[in-house]
Design a protein around this motif. Structure first.
Motif, short mmCIF file in Angstrom:
data_model
loop_
_atom_site.label_atom_id
_atom_site.label_comp_id
_atom_site.label_asym_id
_atom_site.label_seq_id
_atom_site.Cartn_x
_atom_site.Cartn_y
_atom_site.Cartn_z
N VAL A 168 0.89 -1.16 0.00
CA VAL A 168 0.00 0.00 0.00
C VAL A 168 0.93 1.21 0.00
O VAL A 168 1.73 1.38 0.92
CB VAL A 168 -0.91 0.02 1.25
CG1 VAL A 168 -1.73 1.29 1.30
CG2 VAL A 168 -1.79 -1.21 1.29
N HIS A 169 0.84 2.00 -1.06
CA HIS A 169 1.72 3.17 -1.21
C HIS A 169 0.89 4.42 -0.91
O HIS A 169 -0.09 4.70 -1.61
CB HIS A 169 2.28 3.21 -2.63
CG HIS A 169 3.20 4.35 -2.87
ND1 HIS A 169 3.24 5.02 -4.05
CD2 HIS A 169 4.12 4.95 -2.08
CE1 HIS A 169 4.14 5.98 -3.99
NE2 HIS A 169 4.68 5.96 -2.79
N VAL A 170 1.28 5.14 0.12
CA VAL A 170 0.57 6.36 0.53
C VAL A 170 1.47 7.55 0.23
O VAL A 170 2.61 7.60 0.69
CB VAL A 170 0.24 6.33 2.04
CG1 VAL A 170 -0.49 7.61 2.44
CG2 VAL A 170 -0.58 5.10 2.38
N ARG A 171 0.95 8.48 -0.55
CA ARG A 171 1.65 9.74 -0.80
C ARG A 171 1.00 10.79 0.08
O ARG A 171 -0.22 10.98 0.03
CB ARG A 171 1.55 10.15 -2.27
CG ARG A 171 2.29 9.23 -3.20
CD ARG A 171 2.15 9.62 -4.67
NE ARG A 171 2.69 10.95 -4.92
CZ ARG A 171 1.96 12.02 -5.26
NH1 ARG A 171 0.67 11.94 -5.42
NH2 ARG A 171 2.55 13.18 -5.47
N ILE A 218 -5.23 -3.27 6.67
CA ILE A 218 -4.81 -3.87 5.39
C ILE A 218 -4.37 -5.31 5.62
O ILE A 218 -3.93 -5.67 6.71
CB ILE A 218 -3.69 -3.05 4.71
CG1 ILE A 218 -2.43 -3.02 5.56
CG2 ILE A 218 -4.16 -1.65 4.36
CD1 ILE A 218 -1.22 -2.50 4.82
N PRO A 219 -4.48 -6.15 4.60
CA PRO A 219 -4.04 -7.53 4.74
C PRO A 219 -2.57 -7.60 5.13
O PRO A 219 -1.75 -6.80 4.68
CB PRO A 219 -4.27 -8.12 3.34
CG PRO A 219 -5.34 -7.26 2.74
CD PRO A 219 -5.10 -5.88 3.30
N SER A 220 -2.23 -8.59 5.97
CA SER A 220 -0.89 -8.69 6.54
C SER A 220 0.20 -8.89 5.49
O SER A 220 1.36 -8.54 5.74
CB SER A 220 -0.82 -9.80 7.57
OG SER A 220 -1.16 -11.04 6.97
N GLN A 221 -0.13 -9.42 4.33
CA GLN A 221 0.90 -9.64 3.31
C GLN A 221 1.31 -8.35 2.59
O GLN A 221 2.32 -8.32 1.89
CB GLN A 221 0.47 -10.71 2.28
CG GLN A 221 -0.62 -10.26 1.33
CD GLN A 221 -2.03 -10.53 1.83
OE1 GLN A 221 -2.26 -10.73 3.02
NE2 GLN A 221 -2.99 -10.51 0.92
N LEU A 222 0.55 -7.28 2.78
CA LEU A 222 0.87 -6.01 2.13
C LEU A 222 1.78 -5.17 3.01
O LEU A 222 1.50 -4.99 4.20
CB LEU A 222 -0.40 -5.23 1.80
CG LEU A 222 -1.34 -5.86 0.79
CD1 LEU A 222 -2.59 -5.00 0.63
CD2 LEU A 222 -0.67 -6.07 -0.54
N LYS A 223 2.83 -4.64 2.44
CA LYS A 223 3.72 -3.72 3.15
C LYS A 223 3.16 -2.30 3.01
O LYS A 223 2.51 -1.98 2.02
CB LYS A 223 5.13 -3.78 2.58
CG LYS A 223 5.78 -5.14 2.76
CD LYS A 223 7.26 -5.04 2.56
CE LYS A 223 7.95 -6.37 2.64
NZ LYS A 223 7.72 -7.15 3.82
N ILE A 224 3.44 -1.46 3.98
CA ILE A 224 3.01 -0.07 3.94
C ILE A 224 4.20 0.78 3.53
O ILE A 224 5.26 0.72 4.16
CB ILE A 224 2.47 0.38 5.31
CG1 ILE A 224 1.27 -0.48 5.71
CG2 ILE A 224 2.11 1.87 5.27
CD1 ILE A 224 0.89 -0.35 7.16
N ARG A 225 4.03 1.54 2.47
CA ARG A 225 5.08 2.43 1.97
C ARG A 225 4.53 3.86 2.03
O ARG A 225 3.59 4.19 1.31
CB ARG A 225 5.44 2.10 0.51
CG ARG A 225 5.86 0.67 0.30
CD ARG A 225 7.31 0.47 0.69
NE ARG A 225 7.75 -0.85 0.33
CZ ARG A 225 8.35 -1.68 1.15
NH1 ARG A 225 8.63 -1.30 2.38
NH2 ARG A 225 8.72 -2.87 0.76
N THR A 226 5.11 4.66 2.89
CA THR A 226 4.69 6.05 3.03
C THR A 226 5.72 6.94 2.38
O THR A 226 6.91 6.86 2.69
CB THR A 226 4.53 6.43 4.51
OG1 THR A 226 3.65 5.50 5.13
CG2 THR A 226 3.95 7.82 4.65
N GLU A 227 5.27 7.77 1.47
CA GLU A 227 6.17 8.70 0.77
C GLU A 227 5.75 10.13 1.09
O GLU A 227 4.62 10.53 0.82
CB GLU A 227 6.08 8.45 -0.74
CG GLU A 227 6.92 9.40 -1.55
CD GLU A 227 6.69 9.24 -3.06
OE1 GLU A 227 7.43 9.93 -3.79
OE2 GLU A 227 5.80 8.49 -3.48
#
Length: 115
Positions: free
Chosen positions: A55-58, A84-93
């Motif tokens: 999950v990419h959050v800008r 969010i599902p546990s297999q998804l990484k969180i990417r905050t930009e």
């Protein structure tokens, strides 16, 4: 402080429809302590994209000199981790273009500020 979820159009979203509302609600629980409003209503979330692995959050801040950047990013990631599902990484930009302006604020936020 507005804790109610914002409309789906508050920020661009790309991904599975079933995650749109939980992500929106999670980010709406994150408060910018300097203005005592959630980051969605303040207009700090520029977009969310859900892909196969992340999950990419800008997002941005009202100022590059914001003293609570780390706290807000940490809170956003914590709230997203709950939904969010546990297999998804969180990417905050953190992005600075386009610069944040009060025009990005929701109608609720503008009312709260007396505008």
């Amino acid at each position: 402080m507005s804790a109610a979820p914002c409309s789906p159009a508050a920020f661009p979203y790309e991904g599975p429809e079933e995650l749109r509302q939980p992500i929106n609600e999670a980010l709406s629980r994150v408060v910018d302590p300097e203005v005592a409003m959630n980051i969605v209503d303040v207009g700090l979330v520029y977009g969310v994209a859900v892909h196969d692995t992340a999950v990419h959050v800008r997002m941005t801040m009202t100022s590059a000199a914001c003293p609570v950047i780390d706290l807000i990013v940490e809170d956003a990631e914590h709230e997203l981790d709950k939904v969010i599902p546990s297999q998804l990484k969180i990417r905050t930009e953190l992005v600075w273009e386009p610069p944040w302006t009060p025009a990005r604020m929701s109608a609720n936020a503008k009312r709260f500020m007396g505008w």
